[in-house]
Design an enzyme around this catalytic site. Structure first.
Site, PDB file in Angstrom:
ATOM      1  CB  CYS A  36      -0.946   0.009   1.195  1.00 39.80           C
ATOM      2  SG  CYS A  36      -0.088   0.023   2.766  1.00 39.80           S
ATOM      3  CG  ASP A  38      -0.410   3.318   3.861  1.00 34.69           C
ATOM      4  OD1 ASP A  38      -0.330   4.027   2.848  1.00 34.69           O
ATOM      5  OD2 ASP A  38      -1.476   2.869   4.301  1.00 34.69           O
ATOM      6  CB  CYS A  61      -4.977   3.781   5.264  1.00 30.18           C
ATOM      7  SG  CYS A  61      -4.684   2.524   6.508  1.00 30.18           S
ATOM      8  CB  CYS A 105      -3.442  -0.807   9.010  1.00 29.87           C
ATOM      9  SG  CYS A 105      -4.313  -0.934   7.424  1.00 29.87           S
TER      10      CYS A 105
HETATM   11 FE1  FES Z   1      -1.623   0.152   4.297  1.00 23.91          FE
HETATM   12 FE2  FES Z   1      -3.424   0.770   5.998  1.00 23.91          FE
HETATM   13  S1  FES Z   1      -3.719   0.460   3.877  1.00 23.91           S
HETATM   14  S2  FES Z   1      -1.328   0.573   6.352  1.00 23.91           S
END
Ligand code: FES
Length: 140
Positions: A36, A38, A61, A105
């Site tokens: 993702c 992140d 997110c 996450c």
């Molecule tokens: Fe990747 Fe939440 S979508 S940490």
């Protein structure tokens, strides 16, 4: 697909606790999820064996923000050993759950703590791997 987030998740997303940086932190960790994209960064202040302060910055997110916020609340004032025992499951439980697609996450939150503790040990001249285990760290 519609997700339902618990009130606690929404609260920690809207009002995250312990956001920011700690200057001269005793340990700084950074982890990321390559899927993702992140990134989570965590700063620790350690007094003796106790985490006296913790702050985080999450570029990610809403669930990543909520889990990092809750994770910092759960380790603040705890010993390093206790912080290392904090699992992503415990963070999720404290938030009254996460949708299955958002479990990763919370894994990031667990890893961010481990990464920061590893950095703390390294700064003390101690090899963290036998204590913390191997974690995928982001360059910082
Ligand atoms: Fe990747 Fe939440 S979508 S940490």
């Amino acid at each position: 697909m519609a997700f339902t987030y618990s009130e606690k998740v929404m609260d920690h997303f809207a009002n995250p606790r312990n956001v920011g940086e700690i200057e001269n932190a005793d340990g700084v960790g950074e982890v990321g999820n390559s899927k993702c994209g992140d990134i989570m960064k965590m700063y620790l202040k350690v007094d003796g064996n106790t985490i006296s302060d913790v702050k985080f910055k999450t570029f990610g997110c809403g669930a990543a923000i909520a889990t990092s916020s809750m994770a910092t609340e759960l380790i603040k004032g705890k010993t390093i050993d206790e912080a290392l025992k904090l699992t992503n499951k415990a963070v999720m439980e404290a938030l009254d759950g996460l949708p299955p697609v958002k479990v990763h996450c919370s894994v990031l939150a667990e890893e961010a703590i481990k990464s920061a503790v590893s950095d703390y040990y390294r700064k003390q001249g101690i090899d963290p791997e036998p204590i913390v285990g191997k974690i995928e760290e982001h360059e910082h």
